[in-house]
Design an enzyme around this catalytic site. Structure first.
Site, mmCIF file in Angstrom:
data_model
loop_
_atom_site.group_PDB
_atom_site.id
_atom_site.type_symbol
_atom_site.label_atom_id
_atom_site.label_comp_id
_atom_site.label_asym_id
_atom_site.label_seq_id
_atom_site.Cartn_x
_atom_site.Cartn_y
_atom_site.Cartn_z
ATOM 1 N N LYS A 115 -27.575 -31.330 -25.801
ATOM 2 C CA LYS A 115 -28.371 -31.594 -24.487
ATOM 3 C C LYS A 115 -27.214 -32.339 -23.703
ATOM 4 O O LYS A 115 -26.269 -33.034 -23.981
ATOM 5 C CB LYS A 115 -29.418 -32.700 -24.829
ATOM 6 C CG LYS A 115 -30.126 -33.368 -23.633
ATOM 7 C CD LYS A 115 -31.123 -34.024 -24.107
ATOM 8 C CE LYS A 115 -32.177 -34.456 -22.762
ATOM 9 N NZ LYS A 115 -33.388 -35.353 -23.076
ATOM 10 N N SER A 128 -37.880 -34.211 -21.308
ATOM 11 C CA SER A 128 -36.686 -33.918 -20.245
ATOM 12 C C SER A 128 -35.812 -32.952 -21.064
ATOM 13 O O SER A 128 -34.981 -32.325 -20.562
ATOM 14 C CB SER A 128 -36.081 -35.034 -20.038
ATOM 15 O OG SER A 128 -35.522 -35.695 -21.186
ATOM 16 N N SER A 178 -39.603 -37.035 -24.894
ATOM 17 C CA SER A 178 -38.658 -35.856 -24.590
ATOM 18 C C SER A 178 -38.184 -35.018 -25.528
ATOM 19 O O SER A 178 -37.542 -33.785 -25.098
ATOM 20 C CB SER A 178 -37.462 -36.518 -23.809
ATOM 21 O OG SER A 178 -37.764 -36.537 -22.406
HETATM 22 N N1 GLN Z 1 -41.677 -37.699 -19.791
HETATM 23 C C1 GLN Z 1 -41.149 -39.109 -20.133
HETATM 24 C C2 GLN Z 1 -40.554 -39.602 -18.675
HETATM 25 O O1 GLN Z 1 -40.519 -39.320 -17.647
HETATM 26 C C3 GLN Z 1 -39.823 -39.374 -21.184
HETATM 27 C C4 GLN Z 1 -38.901 -38.845 -20.874
HETATM 28 C C5 GLN Z 1 -38.077 -38.948 -22.126
HETATM 29 O O2 GLN Z 1 -38.485 -39.325 -23.234
HETATM 30 N N2 GLN Z 1 -36.509 -39.031 -21.785
HETATM 31 O O3 GLN Z 1 -40.165 -40.771 -18.624
#
Ligand code: GLN
Length: 484
Positions: A76, A151, A175
Protein backbone atom coordinates in the site's frame (compact mmCIF):
# COMPACT_ATOMS: atom_id res chain seq x y z
CA UNK A 1 0.33 -19.00 -11.83
CA UNK A 2 -1.83 -16.04 -10.83
CA UNK A 3 -4.49 -18.37 -9.43
CA UNK A 4 -2.03 -19.96 -7.02
CA UNK A 5 -1.96 -18.98 -3.37
CA UNK A 6 1.11 -17.72 -1.52
CA UNK A 7 1.44 -21.13 0.11
CA UNK A 8 1.41 -22.85 -3.31
CA UNK A 9 3.82 -20.35 -4.89
CA UNK A 10 6.20 -20.87 -1.99
CA UNK A 11 6.45 -24.57 -2.88
CA UNK A 12 6.82 -23.88 -6.61
CA UNK A 13 9.72 -21.53 -5.96
CA UNK A 14 11.42 -23.77 -3.42
CA UNK A 15 11.16 -26.76 -5.75
CA UNK A 16 12.51 -24.59 -8.59
CA UNK A 17 9.43 -25.22 -10.76
CA UNK A 18 9.46 -21.51 -11.52
CA UNK A 19 11.98 -18.75 -10.89
CA UNK A 20 11.23 -15.53 -9.09
CA UNK A 21 12.12 -13.56 -12.25
CA UNK A 22 9.55 -15.57 -14.28
CA UNK A 23 6.93 -15.09 -11.61
CA UNK A 24 7.66 -11.37 -11.32
CA UNK A 25 7.38 -10.90 -15.09
CA UNK A 26 4.13 -12.85 -15.14
CA UNK A 27 2.50 -10.55 -12.60
CA UNK A 28 4.01 -7.39 -14.11
CA UNK A 29 2.51 -8.36 -17.49
CA UNK A 30 -0.88 -8.99 -15.91
CA UNK A 31 -0.81 -5.63 -14.16
CA UNK A 32 0.07 -3.90 -17.45
CA UNK A 33 -2.76 -5.67 -19.26
CA UNK A 34 -5.54 -5.52 -16.65
CA UNK A 35 -4.82 -2.61 -14.33
CA UNK A 36 -5.74 0.11 -16.83
CA UNK A 37 -9.34 -1.04 -16.14
CA UNK A 38 -8.91 -0.87 -12.36
CA UNK A 39 -6.31 1.78 -11.46
CA UNK A 40 -5.29 -0.28 -8.43
CA UNK A 41 -1.61 0.69 -8.67
CA UNK A 42 -0.06 4.13 -8.23
CA UNK A 43 3.36 2.90 -9.26
CA UNK A 44 4.72 -0.22 -10.84
CA UNK A 45 8.26 -0.94 -9.64
CA UNK A 46 9.25 -3.27 -12.46
CA UNK A 47 12.98 -2.58 -12.64
CA UNK A 48 13.39 -2.74 -8.88
CA UNK A 49 11.37 -5.97 -8.77
CA UNK A 50 13.39 -7.72 -11.47
CA UNK A 51 16.65 -6.80 -9.69
CA UNK A 52 15.28 -8.17 -6.41
CA UNK A 53 13.96 -11.32 -8.09
CA UNK A 54 17.34 -11.99 -9.72
CA UNK A 55 19.02 -11.67 -6.34
CA UNK A 56 16.57 -14.11 -4.78
CA UNK A 57 16.95 -16.59 -7.65
CA UNK A 58 20.70 -16.55 -7.16
CA UNK A 59 20.25 -17.24 -3.46
CA UNK A 60 17.87 -20.12 -4.19
CA UNK A 61 20.34 -21.63 -6.64
CA UNK A 62 22.94 -21.59 -3.86
CA UNK A 63 20.54 -23.27 -1.45
CA UNK A 64 19.75 -20.19 0.64
CA UNK A 65 15.98 -20.10 0.83
CA UNK A 66 14.36 -17.28 2.75
CA UNK A 67 10.90 -18.02 4.20
CA UNK A 68 8.99 -16.15 1.45
CA UNK A 69 11.72 -16.23 -1.18
CA UNK A 70 10.73 -14.72 -4.49
CA UNK A 71 7.01 -14.20 -3.87
CA UNK A 72 5.61 -11.02 -5.45
CA UNK A 73 3.88 -8.51 -3.21
CA UNK A 74 2.23 -5.10 -3.55
CA UNK A 75 2.72 -2.49 -0.83
CA UNK A 76 0.00 0.00 0.00
CA UNK A 77 1.42 3.41 -0.90
CA UNK A 78 1.26 4.47 2.74
CA UNK A 79 4.34 2.40 3.65
CA UNK A 80 7.66 4.16 3.21
CA UNK A 81 9.81 2.32 0.70
CA UNK A 82 13.45 3.34 0.40
CA UNK A 83 14.28 4.67 -3.05
CA UNK A 84 10.71 4.21 -4.32
CA UNK A 85 7.92 6.77 -4.42
CA UNK A 86 5.56 6.87 -1.41
CA UNK A 87 2.63 9.15 -2.16
CA UNK A 88 -0.05 8.20 0.39
CA UNK A 89 -2.54 8.89 -2.39
CA UNK A 90 -1.88 12.63 -2.11
CA UNK A 91 -0.63 15.46 -4.26
CA UNK A 92 1.20 16.55 -1.11
CA UNK A 93 3.58 13.59 -1.48
CA UNK A 94 3.31 13.12 -5.24
CA UNK A 95 7.09 13.12 -5.67
CA UNK A 96 8.19 11.97 -2.24
CA UNK A 97 10.92 9.33 -2.18
CA UNK A 98 11.49 7.94 1.28
CA UNK A 99 15.06 7.67 2.56
CA UNK A 100 14.16 4.61 4.67
CA UNK A 101 11.90 1.54 4.73
CA UNK A 102 8.90 1.07 7.01
CA UNK A 103 9.43 -1.87 9.39
CA UNK A 104 6.70 -3.85 7.58
CA UNK A 105 8.55 -3.30 4.30
CA UNK A 106 11.89 -4.19 5.83
CA UNK A 107 10.51 -7.39 7.34
CA UNK A 108 8.87 -8.60 4.13
CA UNK A 109 11.98 -7.72 2.12
CA UNK A 110 14.06 -9.70 4.60
CA UNK A 111 11.68 -12.63 4.20
CA UNK A 112 12.54 -12.57 0.49
CA UNK A 113 9.42 -10.98 -0.97
CA UNK A 114 9.59 -8.93 -4.16
CA UNK A 115 7.74 -5.58 -4.26
CA UNK A 116 6.09 -5.25 -7.67
CA UNK A 117 4.29 -2.00 -7.05
CA UNK A 118 2.64 0.46 -4.69
CA UNK A 119 -1.14 0.36 -4.52
CA UNK A 120 -3.67 3.14 -4.85
CA UNK A 121 -5.49 4.33 -1.74
CA UNK A 122 -7.72 7.06 -0.38
CA UNK A 123 -5.70 10.18 0.32
CA UNK A 124 -3.88 9.73 3.66
CA UNK A 125 -6.12 6.65 4.18
CA UNK A 126 -9.23 8.79 4.68
CA UNK A 127 -12.16 7.23 2.93
CA UNK A 128 -14.30 4.14 2.44
CA UNK A 129 -14.47 4.01 -1.34
CA UNK A 130 -11.08 4.93 -2.78
CA UNK A 131 -12.58 7.98 -4.41
CA UNK A 132 -10.43 10.48 -2.47
CA UNK A 133 -7.12 9.44 -4.06
CA UNK A 134 -5.27 12.16 -5.95
CA UNK A 135 -4.43 9.42 -8.45
CA UNK A 136 -8.04 8.68 -9.35
CA UNK A 137 -10.73 6.20 -8.28
CA UNK A 138 -10.00 2.50 -8.01
CA UNK A 139 -12.61 0.28 -9.64
CA UNK A 140 -14.08 -2.91 -8.20
CA UNK A 141 -12.94 -5.91 -10.31
CA UNK A 142 -16.40 -7.53 -9.91
CA UNK A 143 -17.98 -4.57 -11.67
CA UNK A 144 -15.97 -1.53 -12.65
CA UNK A 145 -18.92 0.80 -12.07
CA UNK A 146 -18.64 0.05 -8.36
CA UNK A 147 -16.17 1.12 -5.66
CA UNK A 148 -13.73 -1.41 -4.18
CA UNK A 149 -14.07 0.11 -0.69
CA UNK A 150 -11.35 2.05 1.04
CA UNK A 151 -8.96 3.21 2.05
CA UNK A 152 -6.85 0.19 0.98
CA UNK A 153 -8.94 -0.22 -2.20
CA UNK A 154 -5.97 -0.72 -4.53
CA UNK A 155 -4.50 -3.46 -2.34
CA UNK A 156 -7.86 -5.27 -2.19
CA UNK A 157 -8.77 -4.86 -5.87
CA UNK A 158 -5.36 -6.07 -7.08
CA UNK A 159 -5.57 -9.25 -5.00
CA UNK A 160 -9.18 -9.87 -6.10
CA UNK A 161 -8.24 -9.48 -9.79
CA UNK A 162 -5.26 -11.84 -9.34
CA UNK A 163 -2.80 -9.08 -10.27
CA UNK A 164 -0.80 -10.00 -7.19
CA UNK A 165 -1.04 -12.92 -4.72
CA UNK A 166 -0.90 -10.69 -1.63
CA UNK A 167 -0.63 -7.08 -0.52
CA UNK A 168 -0.33 -4.94 2.58
CA UNK A 169 -2.94 -2.56 3.95
CA UNK A 170 -3.66 -0.35 6.92
CA UNK A 171 -6.80 -0.20 9.02
CA UNK A 172 -7.70 2.82 11.16
CA UNK A 173 -11.46 2.32 11.13
CA UNK A 174 -11.96 -0.54 8.68
CA UNK A 175 -9.66 0.15 5.74
CA UNK A 176 -8.49 -3.44 5.44
CA UNK A 177 -11.71 -5.29 6.29
CA UNK A 178 -14.24 -3.15 4.39
CA UNK A 179 -12.41 -3.27 1.02
CA UNK A 180 -11.71 -6.99 1.58
CA UNK A 181 -15.46 -7.44 2.03
CA UNK A 182 -16.39 -5.40 -1.05
CA UNK A 183 -13.92 -7.17 -3.34
CA UNK A 184 -14.25 -10.74 -2.03
CA UNK A 185 -10.80 -11.33 -0.53
CA UNK A 186 -9.37 -11.95 2.95
CA UNK A 187 -8.03 -9.07 5.00
CA UNK A 188 -6.71 -9.14 8.55
CA UNK A 189 -6.23 -6.20 10.91
CA UNK A 190 -4.16 -7.39 13.86
CA UNK A 191 -4.30 -6.25 17.48
CA UNK A 192 -3.07 -2.68 17.98
CA UNK A 193 0.65 -3.04 18.69
CA UNK A 194 1.06 -6.47 17.07
CA UNK A 195 2.72 -4.89 14.03
CA UNK A 196 5.11 -1.92 14.08
CA UNK A 197 3.78 1.38 12.72
CA UNK A 198 7.28 2.71 12.02
CA UNK A 199 7.42 4.15 8.51
CA UNK A 200 3.69 3.83 7.99
CA UNK A 201 2.46 7.36 7.30
CA UNK A 202 0.30 8.28 10.29
CA UNK A 203 -3.42 9.05 10.05
CA UNK A 204 -4.70 8.47 13.62
CA UNK A 205 -1.86 6.98 15.64
CA UNK A 206 -3.92 5.37 18.41
CA UNK A 207 -6.05 3.51 15.84
CA UNK A 208 -3.75 2.78 12.86
CA UNK A 209 -2.63 -0.79 12.35
CA UNK A 210 -0.92 -2.55 9.45
CA UNK A 211 -2.26 -5.80 8.02
CA UNK A 212 -2.51 -8.12 5.06
CA UNK A 213 -4.70 -8.96 2.05
CA UNK A 214 -4.65 -12.44 0.51
CA UNK A 215 -7.20 -14.85 -0.91
CA UNK A 216 -7.02 -17.44 1.88
CA UNK A 217 -6.81 -17.41 5.66
CA UNK A 218 -3.76 -19.65 5.46
CA UNK A 219 -1.94 -17.02 3.36
CA UNK A 220 -2.94 -14.27 5.79
CA UNK A 221 -1.44 -16.38 8.57
CA UNK A 222 1.81 -16.90 6.64
CA UNK A 223 2.33 -13.19 6.04
CA UNK A 224 1.14 -12.04 9.46
CA UNK A 225 3.85 -14.10 11.14
CA UNK A 226 6.45 -12.19 9.17
CA UNK A 227 5.22 -8.65 9.80
CA UNK A 228 4.46 -9.05 13.53
CA UNK A 229 6.69 -8.42 16.48
CA UNK A 230 8.34 -5.86 18.72
CA UNK A 231 10.14 -2.98 17.07
CA UNK A 232 12.35 -0.65 19.12
CA UNK A 233 11.43 2.08 16.62
CA UNK A 234 7.74 1.94 17.64
CA UNK A 235 7.21 2.26 21.39
CA UNK A 236 3.60 1.10 21.02
CA UNK A 237 4.61 -2.22 19.47
CA UNK A 238 4.10 -5.23 21.71
CA UNK A 239 6.85 -7.40 23.17
CA UNK A 240 4.55 -10.42 23.17
CA UNK A 241 5.98 -13.46 21.38
CA UNK A 242 4.82 -13.99 17.81
CA UNK A 243 3.30 -17.41 17.25
CA UNK A 244 3.66 -19.32 13.99
CA UNK A 245 0.21 -18.31 12.78
CA UNK A 246 0.28 -20.72 9.85
CA UNK A 247 0.93 -23.69 12.09
CA UNK A 248 -1.65 -22.53 14.62
CA UNK A 249 -4.40 -21.93 12.09
CA UNK A 250 -3.91 -25.34 10.49
CA UNK A 251 -4.10 -27.25 13.76
CA UNK A 252 -7.13 -29.50 14.22
CA UNK A 253 -10.14 -27.24 14.71
CA UNK A 254 -11.52 -27.32 18.22
CA UNK A 255 -15.06 -26.30 19.03
CA UNK A 256 -15.58 -22.62 19.78
CA UNK A 257 -18.31 -20.50 21.27
CA UNK A 258 -19.07 -17.59 19.01
CA UNK A 259 -20.97 -14.45 19.92
CA UNK A 260 -23.40 -12.75 17.55
CA UNK A 261 -24.04 -9.13 18.56
CA UNK A 262 -27.78 -8.50 18.26
CA UNK A 263 -27.09 -4.88 17.37
CA UNK A 264 -25.29 -5.96 14.18
CA UNK A 265 -28.46 -7.60 12.84
CA UNK A 266 -30.79 -4.77 13.72
CA UNK A 267 -32.13 -3.21 10.51
CA UNK A 268 -29.58 -5.09 8.41
CA UNK A 269 -30.11 -5.40 4.65
CA UNK A 270 -32.14 -8.58 3.95
CA UNK A 271 -29.69 -10.26 1.59
CA UNK A 272 -26.70 -9.51 3.83
CA UNK A 273 -28.65 -10.98 6.73
CA UNK A 274 -29.59 -14.15 4.81
CA UNK A 275 -26.06 -14.72 3.59
CA UNK A 276 -24.70 -14.13 7.09
CA UNK A 277 -27.23 -16.50 8.67
CA UNK A 278 -26.30 -19.14 6.11
CA UNK A 279 -22.66 -18.97 7.19
CA UNK A 280 -23.74 -19.34 10.82
CA UNK A 281 -25.65 -22.51 9.84
CA UNK A 282 -22.63 -23.93 8.05
CA UNK A 283 -20.41 -23.30 11.07
CA UNK A 284 -23.04 -24.65 13.46
CA UNK A 285 -23.05 -27.93 11.54
CA UNK A 286 -19.29 -27.99 11.75
CA UNK A 287 -18.46 -27.68 15.40
CA UNK A 288 -19.27 -24.11 16.49
CA UNK A 289 -21.67 -23.03 19.19
CA UNK A 290 -23.40 -19.69 18.83
CA UNK A 291 -24.61 -17.27 21.45
CA UNK A 292 -26.43 -13.94 21.12
CA UNK A 293 -24.54 -11.13 22.82
CA UNK A 294 -25.10 -7.41 23.16
CA UNK A 295 -22.63 -4.68 22.24
CA UNK A 296 -24.96 -1.81 23.06
CA UNK A 297 -22.50 1.00 22.54
CA UNK A 298 -21.14 -0.23 19.22
CA UNK A 299 -23.73 2.02 17.56
CA UNK A 300 -21.87 5.02 18.97
CA UNK A 301 -18.64 3.80 17.38
CA UNK A 302 -18.81 5.86 14.20
CA UNK A 303 -19.59 9.07 16.12
CA UNK A 304 -16.71 8.54 18.55
CA UNK A 305 -14.38 7.52 15.73
CA UNK A 306 -15.25 10.58 13.69
CA UNK A 307 -14.03 12.76 16.56
CA UNK A 308 -10.97 10.79 17.67
CA UNK A 309 -9.61 10.04 14.17
CA UNK A 310 -9.86 13.62 12.82
CA UNK A 311 -8.44 14.98 16.10
CA UNK A 312 -5.36 12.80 15.75
CA UNK A 313 -5.10 13.45 12.03
CA UNK A 314 -5.18 17.22 12.53
CA UNK A 315 -2.10 16.83 14.70
CA UNK A 316 -0.33 14.23 12.52
CA UNK A 317 -0.82 16.11 9.26
CA UNK A 318 0.58 19.36 10.64
CA UNK A 319 4.02 18.05 9.61
CA UNK A 320 3.08 18.71 5.99
CA UNK A 321 3.86 22.38 5.94
CA UNK A 322 5.73 22.83 2.66
CA UNK A 323 9.02 23.21 4.51
CA UNK A 324 10.47 19.81 5.33
CA UNK A 325 9.02 17.55 2.68
CA UNK A 326 6.15 17.27 0.28
CA UNK A 327 4.48 19.87 -1.87
CA UNK A 328 5.76 23.44 -1.57
CA UNK A 329 3.79 26.30 -3.07
CA UNK A 330 5.54 28.85 -5.28
CA UNK A 331 5.55 32.63 -4.94
CA UNK A 332 4.66 32.91 -1.28
CA UNK A 333 4.89 36.18 0.64
CA UNK A 334 5.94 34.87 4.07
CA UNK A 335 6.02 31.70 6.19
CA UNK A 336 2.27 31.77 7.00
CA UNK A 337 1.49 32.21 3.36
CA UNK A 338 3.78 29.26 2.54
CA UNK A 339 1.96 26.98 5.03
CA UNK A 340 -1.44 28.10 3.82
CA UNK A 341 -0.78 27.80 0.11
CA UNK A 342 1.18 24.54 0.34
CA UNK A 343 -1.62 22.87 2.31
CA UNK A 344 -4.40 24.39 0.21
CA UNK A 345 -2.78 23.07 -2.95
CA UNK A 346 -1.42 19.79 -1.57
CA UNK A 347 -4.43 18.38 0.32
CA UNK A 348 -7.71 17.22 -1.18
CA UNK A 349 -11.20 17.99 0.06
CA UNK A 350 -11.69 15.04 2.43
CA UNK A 351 -8.33 15.56 4.12
CA UNK A 352 -9.11 19.24 4.62
CA UNK A 353 -12.51 18.33 6.08
CA UNK A 354 -10.90 15.95 8.60
CA UNK A 355 -8.25 18.51 9.62
CA UNK A 356 -10.94 21.14 10.18
CA UNK A 357 -13.17 18.78 12.21
CA UNK A 358 -10.19 17.63 14.28
CA UNK A 359 -8.89 21.11 14.98
CA UNK A 360 -12.38 22.20 16.01
CA UNK A 361 -12.89 19.18 18.31
CA UNK A 362 -9.58 19.86 20.07
CA UNK A 363 -10.00 23.59 20.45
CA UNK A 364 -10.45 25.24 23.85
CA UNK A 365 -14.07 25.19 24.91
CA UNK A 366 -14.99 22.24 22.66
CA UNK A 367 -12.40 19.73 23.85
CA UNK A 368 -14.54 18.45 26.76
CA UNK A 369 -17.72 18.38 24.74
CA UNK A 370 -16.30 16.39 21.83
CA UNK A 371 -12.86 14.87 22.27
CA UNK A 372 -13.21 13.91 25.92
CA UNK A 373 -16.73 12.57 25.36
CA UNK A 374 -15.52 10.49 22.42
CA UNK A 375 -12.70 9.04 24.52
CA UNK A 376 -15.23 8.09 27.21
CA UNK A 377 -17.36 6.29 24.62
CA UNK A 378 -14.22 4.56 23.43
CA UNK A 379 -13.65 3.22 26.94
CA UNK A 380 -17.25 2.02 27.24
CA UNK A 381 -16.95 0.19 23.90
CA UNK A 382 -13.70 -1.48 25.03
CA UNK A 383 -15.32 -2.56 28.29
CA UNK A 384 -18.29 -4.08 26.48
CA UNK A 385 -15.97 -6.14 24.28
CA UNK A 386 -14.01 -7.24 27.36
CA UNK A 387 -17.24 -8.40 29.02
CA UNK A 388 -18.31 -10.26 25.87
CA UNK A 389 -14.99 -12.10 25.63
CA UNK A 390 -15.57 -13.53 29.12
CA UNK A 391 -18.37 -15.58 27.54
CA UNK A 392 -17.30 -16.20 23.94
CA UNK A 393 -14.12 -17.09 22.05
CA UNK A 394 -14.81 -14.93 19.03
CA UNK A 395 -17.46 -12.53 17.72
CA UNK A 396 -18.99 -12.88 14.29
CA UNK A 397 -20.90 -10.44 12.11
CA UNK A 398 -21.07 -9.01 8.61
CA UNK A 399 -18.05 -6.81 7.77
CA UNK A 400 -20.05 -4.07 6.06
CA UNK A 401 -23.75 -3.20 6.09
CA UNK A 402 -24.01 -3.81 2.34
CA UNK A 403 -22.16 -4.84 -0.80
CA UNK A 404 -20.15 -2.34 -2.90
CA UNK A 405 -21.95 0.84 -3.97
CA UNK A 406 -21.66 2.68 -7.26
CA UNK A 407 -18.80 5.09 -7.89
CA UNK A 408 -20.09 8.58 -7.09
CA UNK A 409 -23.11 7.33 -5.13
CA UNK A 410 -21.92 8.56 -1.72
CA UNK A 411 -19.26 11.12 -2.66
CA UNK A 412 -21.47 14.06 -1.76
CA UNK A 413 -22.81 12.54 1.42
CA UNK A 414 -19.97 12.16 3.94
CA UNK A 415 -22.29 10.83 6.66
CA UNK A 416 -23.54 7.99 4.42
CA UNK A 417 -19.92 7.26 3.53
CA UNK A 418 -18.83 7.21 7.19
CA UNK A 419 -21.62 4.77 8.02
CA UNK A 420 -19.99 2.16 5.73
CA UNK A 421 -17.67 1.60 8.70
CA UNK A 422 -20.40 0.97 11.25
CA UNK A 423 -19.28 -2.65 11.92
CA UNK A 424 -15.55 -2.06 11.75
CA UNK A 425 -14.64 1.09 13.72
CA UNK A 426 -15.44 -0.27 17.20
CA UNK A 427 -12.66 -2.85 17.00
CA UNK A 428 -10.11 -0.11 16.20
CA UNK A 429 -11.38 1.96 19.12
CA UNK A 430 -10.85 -1.11 21.34
CA UNK A 431 -7.55 -2.11 19.70
CA UNK A 432 -8.87 -5.60 18.87
CA UNK A 433 -7.87 -7.88 15.99
CA UNK A 434 -10.44 -8.67 13.30
CA UNK A 435 -10.62 -10.20 9.87
CA UNK A 436 -12.92 -10.21 6.86
CA UNK A 437 -13.35 -13.17 4.52
CA UNK A 438 -15.77 -13.84 1.65
CA UNK A 439 -19.15 -15.33 2.70
CA UNK A 440 -21.32 -15.01 -0.42
CA UNK A 441 -22.81 -12.52 -2.83
CA UNK A 442 -25.55 -9.94 -3.18
CA UNK A 443 -26.41 -10.04 -6.88
CA UNK A 444 -22.98 -10.18 -8.46
CA UNK A 445 -21.08 -8.38 -5.69
CA UNK A 446 -19.20 -10.07 -2.82
CA UNK A 447 -20.04 -9.85 0.88
CA UNK A 448 -17.63 -10.28 3.79
CA UNK A 449 -17.86 -12.14 7.07
CA UNK A 450 -16.14 -10.42 9.98
CA UNK A 451 -14.46 -12.36 12.79
CA UNK A 452 -13.45 -10.28 15.82
CA UNK A 453 -11.12 -11.66 18.49
CA UNK A 454 -9.83 -10.65 21.90
CA UNK A 455 -6.44 -8.88 22.10
CA UNK A 456 -3.69 -11.03 20.54
CA UNK A 457 -6.13 -13.79 19.56
CA UNK A 458 -5.18 -13.61 15.85
CA UNK A 459 -4.47 -17.35 15.83
CA UNK A 460 -8.04 -18.12 16.96
CA UNK A 461 -9.48 -15.82 14.28
CA UNK A 462 -7.35 -17.42 11.58
CA UNK A 463 -8.19 -20.90 12.79
CA UNK A 464 -11.94 -20.23 12.43
CA UNK A 465 -11.40 -18.55 9.05
CA UNK A 466 -9.31 -21.48 7.80
CA UNK A 467 -11.93 -23.94 9.06
CA UNK A 468 -14.68 -21.98 7.25
CA UNK A 469 -12.68 -22.01 4.02
CA UNK A 470 -12.29 -25.77 4.26
CA UNK A 471 -16.04 -26.25 4.34
CA UNK A 472 -17.05 -23.50 1.89
CA UNK A 473 -15.69 -22.28 -1.45
CA UNK A 474 -16.56 -18.56 -1.49
CA UNK A 475 -12.86 -17.65 -1.41
CA UNK A 476 -12.27 -19.48 -4.69
CA UNK A 477 -14.76 -17.38 -6.70
CA UNK A 478 -13.10 -14.90 -9.00
CA UNK A 479 -14.21 -11.88 -11.00
CA UNK A 480 -14.52 -12.29 -14.81
CA UNK A 481 -12.03 -9.49 -15.29
CA UNK A 482 -9.31 -11.69 -13.78
CA UNK A 483 -9.52 -13.91 -16.88
CA UNK A 484 -9.05 -17.70 -16.65
N1 GLN B 1 -13.20 4.67 6.27
C1 GLN B 1 -12.65 5.16 7.48
C2 GLN B 1 -12.31 6.63 7.37
O1 GLN B 1 -12.65 7.21 6.41
C3 GLN B 1 -11.49 4.34 7.88
C4 GLN B 1 -10.25 4.63 7.15
C5 GLN B 1 -9.13 3.75 7.56
O2 GLN B 1 -9.31 2.72 8.19
N2 GLN B 1 -7.94 4.17 7.19
O3 GLN B 1 -11.71 7.20 8.20
Amino acid sequence: MHNKTVSELKKYLEEKKISSVELTKHFVDRIKAIDPHLNSFISLTEEYAITQAKKIDLEISKGKIRPLAGIPLAQKDIFCTKGLKTTCGSKMLENFISPYNATVVEKLNDAGMVIIGKTNMDEFAMGSSNETSYFGDVKNPWDIEYVPGGSSGGSAASVAARLIPCSTGTDTGGSIRQPASLTGVCGIKPTYGRVSRYGMIAFASSLDQAGIFTRTAEDCAILLTHISGYDPKDSTSSRKDVPDYEKECKQKFTSMTIGIPIEFLDGLDNTVKEVFEESIKVLEKNGCKFKKISLKSSKLGVSAYQVVAPAECSSNLSRFDGVRFGHRADNTKNIDDLYKKSRSEGFGQEVKRRILIGTYALSAGYYDAYYLKAQKIRKVISNEFAEAFKEVDLILGPTAPDCAFKIGEKSNDPIAMYLSDVFTVSTNLAGLPAMSLPMGFKNHLPLGLQIIGNHFDEAKILSLAHHYQKITDWHTKKPKLSGD
